[in-house]
Design an enzyme around this catalytic site. Structure first.
Site, PDB file in Angstrom:
ATOM      1  N   ASP A 296       1.412  60.080  46.653  1.00  0.00           N
ATOM      2  CA  ASP A 296       2.985  60.078  46.974  1.00  0.00           C
ATOM      3  C   ASP A 296       3.269  61.203  48.219  1.00  0.00           C
ATOM      4  O   ASP A 296       4.326  61.554  48.701  1.00  0.00           O
ATOM      5  CB  ASP A 296       3.658  60.345  45.817  1.00  0.00           C
ATOM      6  CG  ASP A 296       4.275  58.961  45.754  1.00  0.00           C
ATOM      7  OD1 ASP A 296       5.048  57.750  46.642  1.00  0.00           O
ATOM      8  OD2 ASP A 296       5.241  58.691  45.021  1.00  0.00           O
TER       9      ASP A 296
ATOM     10  N   ASP B 143      -3.137  61.578  35.525  1.00  0.00           N
ATOM     11  CA  ASP B 143      -1.680  62.643  36.576  1.00  0.00           C
ATOM     12  C   ASP B 143      -2.742  62.822  37.143  1.00  0.00           C
ATOM     13  O   ASP B 143      -4.360  63.025  37.517  1.00  0.00           O
ATOM     14  CB  ASP B 143      -1.049  63.554  35.899  1.00  0.00           C
ATOM     15  CG  ASP B 143       0.139  62.705  35.053  1.00  0.00           C
ATOM     16  OD1 ASP B 143       0.702  61.653  35.443  1.00  0.00           O
ATOM     17  OD2 ASP B 143       1.110  63.576  34.517  1.00  0.00           O
TER      18      ASP B 143
ATOM     19  N   ASP C 110      -3.771  66.577  37.585  1.00  0.00           N
ATOM     20  CA  ASP C 110      -4.505  67.306  37.017  1.00  0.00           C
ATOM     21  C   ASP C 110      -5.061  67.078  36.265  1.00  0.00           C
ATOM     22  O   ASP C 110      -6.048  68.012  35.492  1.00  0.00           O
ATOM     23  CB  ASP C 110      -3.729  68.716  37.021  1.00  0.00           C
ATOM     24  CG  ASP C 110      -2.534  68.654  36.037  1.00  0.00           C
ATOM     25  OD1 ASP C 110      -1.850  66.683  36.420  1.00  0.00           O
ATOM     26  OD2 ASP C 110      -2.655  69.452  34.964  1.00  0.00           O
TER      27      ASP C 110
ATOM     28  N   ASP D 155       7.523  57.727  31.725  1.00  0.00           N
ATOM     29  CA  ASP D 155       6.967  57.230  30.517  1.00  0.00           C
ATOM     30  C   ASP D 155       7.005  56.922  28.986  1.00  0.00           C
ATOM     31  O   ASP D 155       7.423  55.805  28.423  1.00  0.00           O
ATOM     32  CB  ASP D 155       5.731  57.925  30.251  1.00  0.00           C
ATOM     33  CG  ASP D 155       6.593  59.338  30.131  1.00  0.00           C
ATOM     34  OD1 ASP D 155       8.018  59.756  30.599  1.00  0.00           O
ATOM     35  OD2 ASP D 155       5.733  60.757  30.611  1.00  0.00           O
TER      36      ASP D 155
END
Length: 446
Positions: free
Chosen positions: A26, A85, A87, A179
């Site tokens: 993104d 995600d 990381d 979420d």
């Protein structure tokens, strides 16, 4: 960070014909896009079934990105989706330890793994975050998973049954906590969740107070937005009264509204103001026993952190300013409730065990590279070196400094009026606000 994450998911131990990896980018930086595309191509040459997706219209933040990815035609051939995600680095056996929990359990919609932190001992701020997150996973997630088959999806390191996502309405862009939103809607539809405390996924916690403060604002304003939206659905849902109580009081109100309100109003406003009103007196159990007990219980899941119990109590009271402001913002739909600031990570995960993954050489070299990619890499490296030479500075946080002045003045007043029982707390709490207000906790920013 992107190299390690892509390397980790491409090394998942699962039949290549049964897995498709989507890299959802993104970013609006052309250099970042080219570097990630090059990394994806490298793993394609290695035989990984991996695709790169970049959105032109970047609406809806993470929810919009996930919604766009789930709309691809090839998704209909898949039964489950694992989400990580940027990381996060799953271990090779992640899918083999999570997906089997769906077998013979058609009502299970989500299997969630816990997080582990490669930089939890980096500084005082990361140590204090580890205490909170250890309590979240060891107590909140695990207990709710065992007794209610429900907990909040953590947004990453989890595997969803795609049917559960679709029946629950899919990813919605109405809040900044997509979420938690999908988890509540799936729970109301009757889907069950499984939490695996023994399956860990490596990631980072923010190392600077600025990044942590932005993260916590989103994590506390978003749930209040969602609470307003979901309350009618919860009341009308065909679930037990106990589950409704758990959703309304324990899941939404206690941790996200009541505790920040209690900490901020009592310890930051009421207690220091009573030092200037001789007639006012707060019982010791309110200002001493309750917070001490809460801090002790919170730190139990992280026994190695016991030396930090006092800094933890003081810092949580200090963070109540940010959390209270976020809670008000989300509850009353103020402008800052819709802000999404990406939590900056330092890339210290590159020092972890998975560093060998990114050093792996591709079997085949790319014939046609992106134009000037090597030059762009060199420019990026030079830019990073220039940033490294720049002097870091401390930010100034006026709200925290104002409260530091109030608390330190109240501590002096307490000492002069011989109210010693409150003097030490007000003194150290004031110092805590002073340190945070001067950005002396955690890493400084460029």
């Amino acid at each position: 960070v992107y190299q390690q994450s892509i390397g980790a998911v491409c090394n998942l131990d699962w039949p290549k014909s049964k897995i498709l990896i989507q890299i959802l980018d993104d970013s609006d930086d052309p250099t970042t896009q080219l570097l990630i595309k090059e990394e994806v191509h490298k793993w394609q040459q290695e035989g990984a079934n991996i695709v790169y997706r970049h959105r032109i219209i970047r609406d809806g933040y993470k929810a919009g990105n996930l919604k766009s990815a789930m709309g691809c035609s090839y998704v209909k051939d898949c039964e489950f989706v694992a989400i990580f995600d940027a990381d996060f680095q799953p271990t090779p056996d992640f899918l083999k330890r999570t997906v089997p929990h769906f077998k013979d359990n058609e009502d299970v919609g989500l299997v969630q793994a816990r997080w582990s932190f490669v930089n939890k001992d980096e500084n005082l701020l990361t140590r204090l975050q580890n205490i909170n997150l250890a309590f979240h996973f060891e107590v909140e997630q695990q207990v709710n998973g065992i007794f209610l088959n429900f907990f909040g999806f953590n947004g990453t390191a989890g595997v969803w049954r795609i049917k559960a996502l679709e029946e629950s309405g899919g990813w919605l862009e109405r809040t900044t906590v997509e979420d938690m939103d999908i988890a509540v809607r799936a729970h109301l539809k009757g889907w069950k969740f499984v939490f695996l405390n023994d399956v860990e996924c490596q990631c980072e916690v923010p190392e600077s107070y600025e990044a942590y403060r932005k993260q916590q604002h989103r994590w506390h304003s978003g749930p209040m937005q969602l609470f307003r939206l979901c309350l009618p659905d919860i009341i009308r849902a065909k679930i037990s009264v106990w589950k409704k109580f758990n959703l309304i009081f324990l899941f939404f109100l206690l941790r996200k509204l009541i505790l920040p309100f209690y900490s901020f109003t009592l310890f930051c406003i009421i207690l220091p103001m009573t030092m200037f009103v001789p007639e006012a007196e707060l019982p010791a159990w309110v200002v001493c026993y309750i917070p001490a007990t809460m801090s002790f219980l919170n730190i139990l899941p992280a026994p190695k952190s016991f030396p930090f119990i006092v800094p933890y109590l003081l810092f949580e009271n200090t963070m109540s300013v940010t959390k209270f402001n976020a809670m008000i913002s989300g509850l009353f739909q103020l402008g800052s409730a819709y802000e999404w600031v990406v939590t900056k990570k330092s890339g210290r995960s590159s020092e972890g065990d998975l560093v060998s993954l990114v050093e792996k050489k591709p079997k085949h070299h790319r014939v046609g590279s992106e134009p000037n990619l090597e030059e762009m890499k060199a420019d990026l490296q030079q830019e990073q070196e220039q940033k490294a030479r720049k002097k870091k500075h401390n930010r100034i946080y006026t709200k925290e400094l104002s409260l530091a002045f109030l608390l330190l003045t109240a501590s002096a007043r307490s000492l002069l009026s011989a109210q010693g029982i409150h003097f030490y707390f007000l003194l150290f709490q004031g110092i805590s606000f002073l340190l945070v207000g001067l950005d002396l906790i955690g890493e400084q920013v460029l």
